[in-house]
Design a protein around this motif. Structure first.
Motif, PDB file in Angstrom:
ATOM      1  N   GLY B 410       0.895  -1.161  -0.266  1.00  0.00           N
ATOM      2  CA  GLY B 410       0.148  -0.048   0.245  1.00  0.00           C
ATOM      3  C   GLY B 410       0.469   1.090   0.146  1.00  0.00           C
ATOM      4  N   THR B 411       1.702   1.008   0.766  1.00  0.00           N
ATOM      5  CA  THR B 411       2.691   2.492   1.155  1.00  0.00           C
ATOM      6  C   THR B 411       3.702   2.847  -1.039  1.00  0.00           C
ATOM      7  N   GLN B 412       3.924   1.710  -1.358  1.00  0.00           N
ATOM      8  CA  GLN B 412       4.012   1.782  -2.250  1.00  0.00           C
ATOM      9  C   GLN B 412       3.253   2.434  -3.562  1.00  0.00           C
ATOM     10  N   VAL B 439      -7.739  -4.185  -9.486  1.00  0.00           N
ATOM     11  CA  VAL B 439      -7.561  -5.165 -10.330  1.00  0.00           C
ATOM     12  C   VAL B 439      -7.743  -6.410 -10.199  1.00  0.00           C
ATOM     13  N   ARG B 440      -9.232  -6.058  -8.733  1.00  0.00           N
ATOM     14  CA  ARG B 440     -10.040  -7.683  -8.641  1.00  0.00           C
ATOM     15  C   ARG B 440      -9.003  -8.202  -7.266  1.00  0.00           C
ATOM     16  N   ILE B 441      -8.184  -7.279  -6.468  1.00  0.00           N
ATOM     17  CA  ILE B 441      -7.134  -7.659  -5.294  1.00  0.00           C
ATOM     18  C   ILE B 441      -8.322  -8.018  -4.252  1.00  0.00           C
ATOM     19  N   ARG B 447      -4.971  -6.027   2.703  1.00  0.00           N
ATOM     20  CA  ARG B 447      -3.759  -6.706   1.516  1.00  0.00           C
ATOM     21  C   ARG B 447      -2.322  -5.698   1.924  1.00  0.00           C
ATOM     22  N   ALA B 448      -3.796  -3.919   0.866  1.00  0.00           N
ATOM     23  CA  ALA B 448      -2.132  -3.086   1.534  1.00  0.00           C
ATOM     24  C   ALA B 448      -1.077  -2.605   2.683  1.00  0.00           C
TER      25      ALA B 448
END
Lengths: 269, 650, 339
Positions: B410-412, B439-441, B447-448
């Motif tokens: 997420g940071t990136q 992107v359907r994650i 997850r971020a």
């Protein structure tokens, strides 16, 4: 060459607490003089099957016979040289499967000296014949692997396996490290060699199209199990299992050029 | 790599200097004691603690002995001790490091735990223990040093032999029935020998310094014997009256330490360069080669990217290596164009140069590099990068290495909104989560907060696509976006990429070695071979190879089996290898592999010209029989195929 | 796709153990490392105990000198318990260690523990300060020179850097000390060259002498690590986002080069602790090192034995700490799973 029969093969890795079943009850037959494709994605267990058949790994349970003889029992009883005559493997990456410190000639000479009665003075002729068999020039024997391209190295690896005259050859993803224009040539070579020498071969790959081209029959692996097997053209043309259908449908095809096929796959899920 | 210019070890100034000094030290160690030994240990009460004089260039010590002669004579003791200790340490270490590989995995773990702990103990601590056991003296010092060196050699041997032990070539040797002894002598030893020799050489220098330290402390050599360390310790006692007494041994200690270390390093770099070749410095190479100026057409309105005469050169061992030569193409807004070619064709380097991300050291030249109305050619990289801003988004090949392992995904993603769009930390994070969601994650908010290694391969690749999108770019460059993925995952990633482009109206350049991947994804493809674009064609032509113009494109489209390839016919193949771009290529790069090549092909470079299939081709003998250049030679499709097959077998 | 990552390398389908929590792995890792250190310390203690008893000749006799009266030697042996059976001696020795008794001098009978208590702080100050200096110099210098010489640029700078640092790291600490004493103390008479009684100024030369060589070799390593990191794909990714240079260098490159640099730095720290003995000797520093050298010259192996254990313990603790720091830095927690 001889018939390979794998029955109820199971390979379990890891601790007892958290076992990973890599291969789960696999039955597989490679007929004498036949080429069988074993297809699957990464983690499907196909490479584990290959390594177990060649003896790099041990099965947890199940039997493997070659020409009717129990291969696992036989391995314990005979010398390394005898074992080598049973099964040979051609590895995926020709950049790492050849000893960087031996010329092609030295590598082939070593195998001939171990596995044939050829006297020393006649070995150069044998080496030339082997190189000729894999469509390499005789001058190649002076070269180190680092001086050759990937396709040439893979031919050397094939020649080295053939020099043993094994009863079965296991080819593990032998084209996937090669450039597109070279892959076709290696597939052609395997096909020619098969006709010339009557090889029995287990051809392991993730590429269904290559298997269809080279193998008589195909087994599709998924999560350690064989989900479908049958004549290669039938399995590809009329896949019965959902997973095989997904696999076949996912192969990018030139025929779909300029269509919205990709976008439609997104809607299907 | 060229045969005639193999770097000789002694040709490098550092190698020559260090080898000479080490040679001199060895000579000195042999001849100094018999020549001057007696003289150097004769006391002269009339001449105590003198400074330098013509008779005694370095002065005398507390017993009036000549310090220069003593320094020279002490070479044997000092260097000899270091050699013996290193030899013992290396032998013990090799044994200890190689032994576990034949024992089980459990024993191996124990061995490496012992080695790791042992490794932590410096020479002085072991010397302390040895002193208690054996008293102070030469033997104590040598044993302590050998004991200190053992674990580091053991670890080196362990690492190296486990690398060879796990190698495929050793696995192949075992399968081939090569006897164990021969495996060791012909497979393991030759492949670990070089780094060990290098390490032993460097260790002699380090050992010499350590031994002199021990003697300096009084733990090592005891009077009446003496080495440089002992002499330094004696000299230091009078440092306030005759500081010159420390000069001789100090210079020798440093000289010996430095030259053994340098010898090892020169050996290492010699071995490295023998296999890889050292690139010459740009100053030696002169200016990077440029292509002849082209006539530039006026810019077109709907063109997003217009590239003319782009060349990229890298400094190589024999001159400039030119992976990209004179590349020209245009890209319209919203268009998806594929770039196909084999490894080394220059496709990725071209795209990275367009994005101003060429590797350090690359010389990029272009006559026109117009992106969205801004001319980037001739700009400094930082200025061009600023001009591009977030208008080019990039999807890299290997998602595991392309994401920073130390930062949360997420940071990136949030960096772009934070830096370029002035978003607050909170807003930027929200945008990152939205992008991952698009992107359907699944469960994007959670997850971020994860690190890249906690993602699966397909998910990481989708995160990269999300990252390329987050700056709302006008152009997406995807460099082999699916090469490492399984086909089912690949399809999903490609489909998402296609949809993102359709939704946002961004144009895309997609690099791949797989022509079928590009066929499904793109509208047009550029075929690259040996650093040049050889054909620029509508993707629909791929389904009809007989309409393709360049022999290479045709072969590429036909060389791989498809799901309906005729199994009874051999596959079309291309004989030979691509040319070596570190040497100048005259004429068409494909000429040597082409069955239709004429003399003209070998002398003159074909340029891209309009072709009747609607695209462009760079060939003197284009293959649908339309070229005026090619009156009689134009073979039918069958002759081409036959020609190639013969070539493959020959 | 489901969440658990399938190992993607086909030839080595090595399973990753699942279901063990992060905290569990941490404590397991810590326990393993602690156990290893304790075992290593026990081995050192045993060896230190045995060498004194098994050494040829009578250590008390050699400590008190050949002229000492036999009755005096016997009395001292009795006092030290050296006449008891070996196992009893070992037991008493271990019990003593647990109570903080590191044995006593063979010459004066003075407690080693008192000696250590008085002198340990000076040694730790010296080594700790020098280590900080090393890190503060090496990491930025390494990163700066990596940025300067990236991609084969500025060959001259590269050669200069490697030659100078190679030279400095080949000069042993004691020679640095001697050189600094001669230069600043004797020639320039600028800085104090002996003892620690001159305030902050007395730290300058010893810390420099101890740290310079290590700083040079660590900055070489840091440069190579930084070059490796700078050529990584994720740095190119960061460049593709057109982030400002400071952000790429400090946020993306620095954390990744620290892990490898600290790994080497950790081993350097133990070497520096040992090398402090030499530096202390030259600068007459009131630390453990001077006491150790004195004990050696007077053949007082009781003190040598006690100090060897103290040095070993310091090194083991330092390594344990370094391992923990590294495990905390390493996001992929590979350290936790191996070793």
């Amino acid at each position: 060459m001889a018939e390979l029969v794998v029955s109820d093969l199971r390979v379990v890795f890891g601790a007892r607490k958290a076992p990973i079943v890599a291969v789960d009850g696999v039955h597989l037959v490679v007929p004498d003089g036949g080429v069988v494709g074993l297809v699957g994605e990464s983690g499907s267990g196909k490479s584990t099957v290959a390594r177990t058949i060649v003896g790099i790994g041990a099965p947890t349970s199940g039997t493997i016979t070659l020409g009717g003889e129990d291969l696992l029992a036989r391995r314990r009883g005979v010398s390394a040289v005898q074992r080598a005559k049973d099964v040979q493997m051609i590895f995926q990456d020709p950049y790492s499967s050849l000893n960087p410190r031996m010329t092609v000639g030295e590598a082939l000479d070593e195998v001939l000296s171990i596995h044939t009665e050829t006297p020393k003075d006649q070995r150069p002729a044998s080496i030339r014949r082997l190189l000729d068999l894999v469509r390499l020039k005789a001058a190649a024997q002076e070269q180190y692997p680092s001086e050759m391209s990937g396709g040439m190295r893979q031919r050397v690896a094939i020649a080295r396996a053939l020099a043993v005259r094994p009863r079965l050859i296991v080819a593990d993803e032998i084209t996937s490290a090669l450039d597109a224009s070279v892959q076709g040539a290696v597939l052609n070579l395997i096909k020619d060699l098969r006709e010339e020498l009557g090889l029995s071969m287990l051809f392991i790959t993730h590429n269904l199209a290559a298997v269809r081209y080279i193998a008589d029959s195909v087994a599709v692996m998924h999560r350690g199990r064989i989900v479908e097997q049958g004549p290669a053209t039938d399995v590809v043309a009329h896949p019965q299992e959902a997973y095989t259908r997904e696999l076949v449908g996912a192969i990018p095809r030139i025929d779909n050029a300029g269509t919205d096929y990709l976008l439609r796959t997104l809607e299907q899920r | 790599m060229s045969q005639n210019r193999k770097p000789s070890f002694l040709r490098s100034p550092m190698g020559l200097a260090s080898a000479t000094v080490v040679g001199l030290l060895v000579v000195l160690a042999i001849i100094a004691p018999p020549l001057w030994g007696a003289q150097a240990s004769t006391p002269n009460p009339a001449n105590l603690l003198r400074g330098p004089s013509s008779e005694h260039p370095l002065g005398t010590d507390g017993l009036g002995r000549d310090l220069l002669l003593r320094t020279l004579v002490a070479t044997r003791t000092t260097v000899g001790m270091a050699l013996i200790a290193t030899a013992c340490g290396a032998a013990a270490g090799l044994l200890l490091g190689a032994l576990p590989s034949v024992l089980g995995a459990r024993a191996q773990r124990w061995f490496s735990a012992v080695i790791n702990t042992w490794l932590a103990f410096p020479v002085l601590l072991l010397a302390m223990l040895m002193v208690i056991l054996m008293g102070t003296g030469t033997v104590t010092a040598v044993v302590a040093l050998a004991l200190t060196m053992t674990p580091s050699f053991a670890r080196l041997a362990q690492t190296l032999s486990s690398k060879v032990g796990g190698s495929e070539y050793l696995a192949a040797a075992r399968l081939l029935g090569v006897p164990k002894g021969r495996q060791f002598t012909h497979y393991v030893l030759p492949n670990i020998a070089e780094p060990i020799i290098v390490n032993v050489t460097m260790s002699i220098g380090g050992g010499l310094l350590a031994l002199s330290s021990l003697s300096f402390l009084g733990v090592g050599v005891q009077p009446p014997s003496y080495d440089w360390g002992r002499m330094l310790s004696e000299g230091f006692e009078q440092v306030y009256t005759t500081p010159t007494a420390v000069v001789g041994p100090a210079v020798m200690v440093i000289l010996a330490g430095v030259s053994f270390g340098m010898l090892g390093e020169s050996l290492a770099s010699f071995l490295r360069e023998r296999t890889r070749g050292r690139a010459l410095s740009p100053a030696k190479l002169g200016p990077a080669p440029v292509t002849d100026p082209l006539e530039l057409d006026p810019l077109q309105e709907d063109v997003l990217l217009d590239v003319k005469g782009l060349s990229v050169s890298f400094p190589g061992a024999d001159g400039w290596v030119r992976p990209v030569q004179d590349v020209s193409f245009t890209l319209h807004r919203g268009e998806i164009v594929g770039v196909v070619g084999e490894s080394g064709s220059g496709k990725s380097v071209t795209m990275m140069s367009v994005a101003q991300l060429a590797p350090a050291g690359a010389a990029v030249t272009a006559q026109r590099l117009n992106f969205d109305g801004t001319e980037l050619a001739g700009m400094r990289e930082q200025v061009a990068a600023k001009a591009i801003g977030t208008d080019i988004g990039i999807v890299f090949q290997d998602s595991l290495t392309a994401l920073n392992p130390a930062l949360r995904v997420g940071t990136q993603l949030a960096e772009v909104p934070r830096v370029h769009q002035g978003a607050t930390k909170q807003e930027a994070h929200e945008r990152a989560v939205e992008a991952l969601d698009s992107v359907r994650i699944p469960n994007a908010a959670h997850r971020a907060t994860l690190f890249p290694h906690e993602y699966s391969g397909g998910m990481r690749q989708r995160a990269l696509i999300a990252m390329s999108q987050i700056g709302k770019p006008k152009l997406i460059i995807a460099d082999e976006p699916t090469t490492a993925l399984d086909v089912t995952v690949q399809q999903r990633v490609l489909a998402l990429l296609r949809r993102e482009c359709e939704d946002s109206g961004a144009a895309a350049l997609v690099v791949s070695h797989d022509i079928a991947v590009l066929a499904e994804l793109c509208q047009r493809i550029l075929v690259m071979y040996a650093g040049r674009i050889v054909e620029d064609v509508d993707v629909r032509m791929l389904a009809h190879p007989e309409q393709l113009a360049h022999p290479y494109t045709r072969a590429l489209a036909a060389s791989l089996p498809d799901l309906d390839t005729d199994r009874t016919k051999p596959l079309a193949t291309i004989p030979g290898e691509p040319p070596d771009l570190s040497k100048p290529v005259t004429g068409c790069g494909f000429a040597d592999r082409c069955a239709l090549a004429s003399d003209r092909c070998r002398t003159e470079v074909p340029v891209l010209v309009q072709h009747r299939h609607g695209g462009q081709v760079a060939c003197f003998h284009p293959q649908d029989g339309s070229s005026p250049e090619d009156s009689g030679a134009a073979g039918s499709e069958t002759t081409l195929h036959e020609a190639h097959e013969e070539g493959a077998v020959a | 796709m489901s969440a658990p990552a399938v190992p993607s390398v086909q030839t080595t389908e090595v399973p990753v153990p699942r279901g063990v929590g992060h905290l569990g792995r941490w404590s397991a890792f810590f326990a393993r490392r602690l156990l290893r250190s304790v075992v290593a310390l026990f081995v050192i203690v045993t060896v230190a105990f045995l060498v004194l008893r098994l050494a040829g000749g009578d250590p008390v006799r050699s400590a008190l000198g050949a002229t000492a009266d036999e009755s005096v030697v016997q009395a001292r042996r009795e006092q030290l318990g050296l006449n008891d059976p070996l196992l009893v001696q070992f037991w008493n020795y271990l019990v003593g260690l647990f109570r903080g008794d590191l044995g006593s001098s063979l010459v004066t009978g003075r407690s080693v523990t008192e000696l250590v208590a008085g002198r340990l702080p000076a040694t730790l100050e010296l080594a700790g300060l020098a280590f900080v200096v090393v890190l503060v110099i090496a990491v930025p210098v390494g990163l700066a020179f990596a940025l300067l010489t990236q991609g084969g640029r500025r060959r001259g700078v590269e050669t200069g850097f490697t030659s100078v640092t190679g030279f400095i790291s080949s000069v042993p600490e004691y020679l640095f000390s001697v050189g600094l004493v001669v230069l600043f103390g004797i020639t320039l008479k600028l800085l104090p060259v002996a003892g620690a009684n001159h305030g902050a100024a007395s730290y300058i030369l010893p810390v420099l002498a101890l740290g310079l060589g290590s700083a040079a070799s660590l900055s070489r390593i840091a440069r190579v690590e930084a070059l490796n990191v700078l050529s990584e794909d994720y740095i190119r990714t960061a460049r593709s986002k057109r982030l400002p240079a400071w952000m790429i260098n400090f946020k993306h490159a620095l954390p990744n080069m620290l892990t490898a640099t600290f790994t080497i730095g950790g081993t350097l720290l133990s070497t520096m602790i040992a090398s402090s003995v030499l530096v202390e000797q030259v600068f007459n520093w009131p630390g453990l090192g001077t006491a150790f050298v004195q004990a050696i010259t007077t053949k007082d192996y009781g003190i040598v034995q006690g100090l060897a254990i103290v040095y070993a313990a310091i090194i083991l603790v330092v390594n344990l700490l370094v391992d923990l720091v590294l495990a905390a830095l390493d996001r992929r927690t590979t350290l936790l799973e191996t070793a």
